[in-house]
Design a protein around this motif. Sequence first.
Motif, mmCIF file in Angstrom:
data_model
loop_
_atom_site.group_PDB
_atom_site.id
_atom_site.type_symbol
_atom_site.label_atom_id
_atom_site.label_comp_id
_atom_site.label_asym_id
_atom_site.label_seq_id
_atom_site.Cartn_x
_atom_site.Cartn_y
_atom_site.Cartn_z
ATOM 1 N N ASP A 1 32.892 53.837 24.731
ATOM 2 C CA ASP A 1 31.800 52.913 25.059
ATOM 3 C C ASP A 1 32.251 51.464 24.909
ATOM 4 O O ASP A 1 31.979 50.616 25.770
ATOM 5 N N THR A 2 32.922 51.184 23.807
ATOM 6 C CA THR A 2 33.390 49.820 23.555
ATOM 7 C C THR A 2 34.371 49.372 24.615
ATOM 8 O O THR A 2 34.294 48.231 25.117
ATOM 9 N N ALA A 3 35.297 50.263 24.990
ATOM 10 C CA ALA A 3 36.287 49.917 26.011
ATOM 11 C C ALA A 3 35.618 49.656 27.351
ATOM 12 O O ALA A 3 35.946 48.686 28.049
ATOM 13 N N VAL A 4 34.665 50.518 27.726
ATOM 14 C CA VAL A 4 33.963 50.348 29.005
ATOM 15 C C VAL A 4 33.189 49.031 29.020
ATOM 16 O O VAL A 4 33.226 48.279 29.995
ATOM 17 N N GLU A 5 32.483 48.742 27.916
ATOM 18 C CA GLU A 5 31.715 47.496 27.843
ATOM 19 C C GLU A 5 32.626 46.275 27.892
ATOM 20 O O GLU A 5 32.298 45.269 28.547
ATOM 21 N N ASP A 6 33.764 46.342 27.211
ATOM 22 C CA ASP A 6 34.695 45.209 27.198
ATOM 23 C C ASP A 6 35.195 44.903 28.609
ATOM 24 O O ASP A 6 35.282 43.734 29.009
ATOM 25 N N VAL A 7 35.522 45.960 29.360
ATOM 26 C CA VAL A 7 36.017 45.763 30.725
ATOM 27 C C VAL A 7 34.897 45.247 31.617
ATOM 28 O O VAL A 7 35.063 44.286 32.372
ATOM 29 N N ALA A 8 33.723 45.897 31.543
ATOM 30 C CA ALA A 8 32.605 45.533 32.426
ATOM 31 C C ALA A 8 32.120 44.115 32.186
ATOM 32 O O ALA A 8 31.647 43.447 33.114
ATOM 33 N N GLU A 9 32.240 43.638 30.950
ATOM 34 C CA GLU A 9 31.737 42.311 30.618
ATOM 35 C C GLU A 9 32.819 41.230 30.661
ATOM 36 O O GLU A 9 32.536 40.064 30.380
ATOM 37 N N HIS A 10 34.040 41.605 31.020
ATOM 38 C CA HIS A 10 35.107 40.608 31.082
ATOM 39 C C HIS A 10 34.818 39.651 32.242
ATOM 40 O O HIS A 10 34.510 40.070 33.356
ATOM 41 N N PRO A 11 34.916 38.344 31.998
ATOM 42 C CA PRO A 11 34.563 37.366 33.044
ATOM 43 C C PRO A 11 35.353 37.534 34.339
ATOM 44 O O PRO A 11 34.795 37.373 35.427
ATOM 45 N N VAL A 12 36.640 37.858 34.240
ATOM 46 C CA VAL A 12 37.457 38.002 35.448
ATOM 47 C C VAL A 12 37.004 39.224 36.242
ATOM 48 O O VAL A 12 36.817 39.158 37.469
ATOM 49 N N PHE A 13 36.821 40.341 35.550
ATOM 50 C CA PHE A 13 36.375 41.559 36.230
ATOM 51 C C PHE A 13 35.007 41.335 36.864
ATOM 52 O O PHE A 13 34.756 41.746 38.008
ATOM 53 N N GLU A 14 34.126 40.679 36.146
ATOM 54 C CA GLU A 14 32.784 40.413 36.673
ATOM 55 C C GLU A 14 32.849 39.539 37.921
ATOM 56 O O GLU A 14 32.141 39.790 38.903
#
Length: 284
Positions: free
Chosen positions: A19-32
């Motif tokens: 969950d933490t890994a998924v949230e970190d990726v999804a909320e990363h400014p570049v990915f967003e």
Amino acid sequence: MNTVPRPQEGARAAADAADTAVEDVAEHPVFEAVARGGFVMSGLVHVLIGAIALRIATGGSSQEADQSGALRAVAAAPGGEVLLWIGGIAMVALTLWHLAEAWIGARWKEQGRDRLKHVARTLGKAVVYGALAGTVLRFAAGGGSDSGEQTSQLTAGLMGNAAGRAAIIALGLVVISIGLFHVYRGASRGFEDQLRVPPGRTVARTVVVTGVAGYIAKGIALLGVGMMFGWAALGADPEKATGLDGALKTMAELPAGGIVLAVVAAGLILFGIYSVLRARYAPM
């Protein structure tokens, strides 16, 4: 005293770490930022489909009024292949973002119907954007296909027996249901919760106009696609099931069809503009 972790505790810890890994990726400014670009690509496709349909309504185009026709037009433009690669990658990111939302919703959203609706809706969006991403990347790599021909070939393989024709009718009913949902969402302005626009600004009015007209127009187009599937199955004629392009061109052949198609085409262009606005104002 050392204790050995129970298996369920280890599984829970692994799930929490995921969950933490998924949230970190999804909320990363570049990915967003890249994922937001997927809305822009989707908007461009809808604008081009609408523009092609508008030319068909006035008797001035023989292009396919669907994803294939729109992407073929982009690929033929200067720098078009580069734009398709950028757009395709952005749409892959947007697909992954929706999958992450589905995962997070399944894990943390409240139990019951709300969680199920959230996961189903988010997965549905991931499927739609993922399919478009695959199509965009095929055109970027120099490939491509005729959407109408592919649809006809698919239905032709199912026409040989009653079960296959029933499946085509069922698919048509699903598409019709999606079309009705789009019309309802546009007419009821149920799309407004998809964007966070500061009130009292011109852009807020633009969102309403493009959203209402866009959703209703896309819903009408999908209704036409669904009815073409049903018509093809009942007549055992796969040539009638040609997807969006066939539905729009059939619409143009109806009495006053050119006017109706022009209105729908304008609505599809507005839906494309609405999709671009989502890139800026959609909560992510």
